[in-house]
Design a protein around this motif. Structure first.
Motif, PDB file in Angstrom:
ATOM      1  N   PHE A 211       0.825  -1.209   0.000  1.00  0.00           N
ATOM      2  CA  PHE A 211       0.000   0.000   0.000  1.00  0.00           C
ATOM      3  C   PHE A 211       0.857   1.256   0.000  1.00  0.00           C
ATOM      4  O   PHE A 211       1.971   1.260   0.536  1.00  0.00           O
ATOM      5  N   ASP A 212       0.330   2.335  -0.572  1.00  0.00           N
ATOM      6  CA  ASP A 212       0.939   3.650  -0.433  1.00  0.00           C
ATOM      7  C   ASP A 212      -0.159   4.700  -0.380  1.00  0.00           C
ATOM      8  O   ASP A 212      -1.319   4.409  -0.647  1.00  0.00           O
ATOM      9  N   MET A 213       0.236   5.911  -0.011  1.00  0.00           N
ATOM     10  CA  MET A 213      -0.710   7.027  -0.007  1.00  0.00           C
ATOM     11  C   MET A 213      -0.648   7.675  -1.382  1.00  0.00           C
ATOM     12  O   MET A 213       0.437   7.985  -1.873  1.00  0.00           O
ATOM     13  N   GLN A 214      -1.791   7.871  -1.996  1.00  0.00           N
ATOM     14  CA  GLN A 214      -1.832   8.376  -3.356  1.00  0.00           C
ATOM     15  C   GLN A 214      -2.176   9.860  -3.406  1.00  0.00           C
ATOM     16  O   GLN A 214      -2.424  10.482  -2.380  1.00  0.00           O
ATOM     17  N   ASP A 215      -2.143  10.419  -4.604  1.00  0.00           N
ATOM     18  CA  ASP A 215      -2.334  11.854  -4.779  1.00  0.00           C
ATOM     19  C   ASP A 215      -3.670  12.360  -4.243  1.00  0.00           C
ATOM     20  O   ASP A 215      -3.795  13.528  -3.890  1.00  0.00           O
ATOM     21  N   ASP A 216      -4.669  11.466  -4.180  1.00  0.00           N
ATOM     22  CA  ASP A 216      -5.982  11.876  -3.671  1.00  0.00           C
ATOM     23  C   ASP A 216      -6.047  11.879  -2.145  1.00  0.00           C
ATOM     24  O   ASP A 216      -7.084  12.146  -1.552  1.00  0.00           O
ATOM     25  N   GLY A 217      -4.908  11.548  -1.484  1.00  0.00           N
ATOM     26  CA  GLY A 217      -4.863  11.541  -0.027  1.00  0.00           C
ATOM     27  C   GLY A 217      -5.366  10.257   0.593  1.00  0.00           C
ATOM     28  O   GLY A 217      -5.444  10.139   1.814  1.00  0.00           O
ATOM     29  N   LYS A 218      -5.687   9.293  -0.255  1.00  0.00           N
ATOM     30  CA  LYS A 218      -6.194   8.012   0.239  1.00  0.00           C
ATOM     31  C   LYS A 218      -5.193   6.914  -0.099  1.00  0.00           C
ATOM     32  O   LYS A 218      -4.324   7.083  -0.950  1.00  0.00           O
ATOM     33  N   ALA A 219      -5.341   5.791   0.581  1.00  0.00           N
ATOM     34  CA  ALA A 219      -4.444   4.663   0.344  1.00  0.00           C
ATOM     35  C   ALA A 219      -4.768   4.003  -0.986  1.00  0.00           C
ATOM     36  O   ALA A 219      -5.898   4.066  -1.474  1.00  0.00           O
ATOM     37  N   GLY A 220      -3.753   3.369  -1.547  1.00  0.00           N
ATOM     38  CA  GLY A 220      -3.929   2.624  -2.778  1.00  0.00           C
ATOM     39  C   GLY A 220      -3.052   1.397  -2.769  1.00  0.00           C
ATOM     40  O   GLY A 220      -2.081   1.309  -2.005  1.00  0.00           O
ATOM     41  N   VAL A 221      -3.375   0.442  -3.620  1.00  0.00           N
ATOM     42  CA  VAL A 221      -2.617  -0.800  -3.731  1.00  0.00           C
ATOM     43  C   VAL A 221      -1.531  -0.609  -4.781  1.00  0.00           C
ATOM     44  O   VAL A 221      -1.807  -0.147  -5.890  1.00  0.00           O
ATOM     45  N   ILE A 222      -0.306  -0.959  -4.431  1.00  0.00           N
ATOM     46  CA  ILE A 222       0.801  -0.851  -5.375  1.00  0.00           C
ATOM     47  C   ILE A 222       1.361  -2.210  -5.769  1.00  0.00           C
ATOM     48  O   ILE A 222       2.279  -2.275  -6.578  1.00  0.00           O
ATOM     49  N   ALA A 223       0.825  -3.296  -5.233  1.00  0.00           N
ATOM     50  CA  ALA A 223       1.290  -4.645  -5.558  1.00  0.00           C
ATOM     51  C   ALA A 223       0.096  -5.535  -5.897  1.00  0.00           C
ATOM     52  O   ALA A 223      -0.749  -5.784  -5.051  1.00  0.00           O
ATOM     53  N   ASP A 224       0.038  -5.962  -7.152  1.00  0.00           N
ATOM     54  CA  ASP A 224      -1.055  -6.839  -7.582  1.00  0.00           C
ATOM     55  C   ASP A 224      -0.476  -7.909  -8.489  1.00  0.00           C
ATOM     56  O   ASP A 224      -0.058  -7.592  -9.601  1.00  0.00           O
ATOM     57  N   PRO A 225      -0.384  -9.124  -7.999  1.00  0.00           N
ATOM     58  CA  PRO A 225      -0.859  -9.622  -6.705  1.00  0.00           C
ATOM     59  C   PRO A 225       0.085  -9.243  -5.556  1.00  0.00           C
ATOM     60  O   PRO A 225       1.196  -8.781  -5.788  1.00  0.00           O
ATOM     61  N   VAL A 226      -0.393  -9.485  -4.345  1.00  0.00           N
ATOM     62  CA  VAL A 226       0.425  -9.242  -3.150  1.00  0.00           C
ATOM     63  C   VAL A 226       1.591 -10.233  -3.165  1.00  0.00           C
ATOM     64  O   VAL A 226       1.379 -11.434  -3.329  1.00  0.00           O
ATOM     65  N   PRO A 227       2.827  -9.748  -3.016  1.00  0.00           N
ATOM     66  CA  PRO A 227       3.976 -10.664  -2.960  1.00  0.00           C
ATOM     67  C   PRO A 227       3.835 -11.650  -1.798  1.00  0.00           C
ATOM     68  O   PRO A 227       3.327 -11.297  -0.733  1.00  0.00           O
ATOM     69  N   ASN A 228       4.292 -12.860  -2.029  1.00  0.00           N
ATOM     70  CA  ASN A 228       4.164 -13.905  -1.006  1.00  0.00           C
ATOM     71  C   ASN A 228       4.745 -13.481   0.338  1.00  0.00           C
ATOM     72  O   ASN A 228       4.167 -13.759   1.388  1.00  0.00           O
ATOM     73  N   ASP A 229       5.868 -12.780   0.315  1.00  0.00           N
ATOM     74  CA  ASP A 229       6.500 -12.388   1.580  1.00  0.00           C
ATOM     75  C   ASP A 229       5.829 -11.182   2.233  1.00  0.00           C
ATOM     76  O   ASP A 229       6.223 -10.768   3.326  1.00  0.00           O
ATOM     77  N   SER A 230       4.799 -10.620   1.597  1.00  0.00           N
ATOM     78  CA  SER A 230       4.058  -9.488   2.165  1.00  0.00           C
ATOM     79  C   SER A 230       2.623  -9.841   2.542  1.00  0.00           C
ATOM     80  O   SER A 230       1.868  -8.972   2.979  1.00  0.00           O
ATOM     81  N   GLU A 231       2.251 -11.102   2.378  1.00  0.00           N
ATOM     82  CA  GLU A 231       0.867 -11.503   2.657  1.00  0.00           C
ATOM     83  C   GLU A 231       0.477 -11.268   4.105  1.00  0.00           C
ATOM     84  O   GLU A 231      -0.613 -10.768   4.382  1.00  0.00           O
ATOM     85  N   ASP A 232       1.348 -11.611   5.034  1.00  0.00           N
ATOM     86  CA  ASP A 232       1.021 -11.443   6.462  1.00  0.00           C
ATOM     87  C   ASP A 232       0.836  -9.970   6.817  1.00  0.00           C
ATOM     88  O   ASP A 232      -0.102  -9.605   7.533  1.00  0.00           O
ATOM     89  N   SER A 233       1.702  -9.108   6.296  1.00  0.00           N
ATOM     90  CA  SER A 233       1.572  -7.686   6.613  1.00  0.00           C
ATOM     91  C   SER A 233       0.339  -7.087   5.933  1.00  0.00           C
ATOM     92  O   SER A 233      -0.315  -6.211   6.500  1.00  0.00           O
ATOM     93  N   ALA A 234      -0.009  -7.565   4.747  1.00  0.00           N
ATOM     94  CA  ALA A 234      -1.225  -7.082   4.079  1.00  0.00           C
ATOM     95  C   ALA A 234      -2.468  -7.460   4.885  1.00  0.00           C
ATOM     96  O   ALA A 234      -3.379  -6.642   5.053  1.00  0.00           O
TER      97      ALA A 234
END
Length: 62
Positions: A24-47
């Motif tokens: 996730f990151d903060m996007q220009d609209d001030g809201k969160a957005g997804v930057i990884a599709d699909p979620v990397p295997n090593d980031s599944e727990d944190s997601a």
């Protein structure tokens, strides 16, 4: 695994990118957005942690 942020519900608190910066990151609209599709295997727990801790339940990870 795929992550999604409901932009209508998101309040832009910044919690999700602080928990899962590879997903996730903060996007220009001030809201969160997804930057990884699909979620990397090593980031599944944190997601999932970001989903569970979102104060307005704007994140869906499945």
């Amino acid at each position: 695994m795929k992550a999604d942020v409901d932009k209508d519900t998101c309040i832009g608190c910044g919690l999700c990118p602080s928990i899962a910066p590879d997903v996730f990151d903060m996007q220009d609209d001030g809201k969160a957005g997804v930057i990884a599709d699909p979620v990397p295997n090593d980031s599944e727990d944190s997601a999932k942690e970001a989903e569970e801790n979102c104060p307005v339940n704007a994140i869906n990870v499945e």
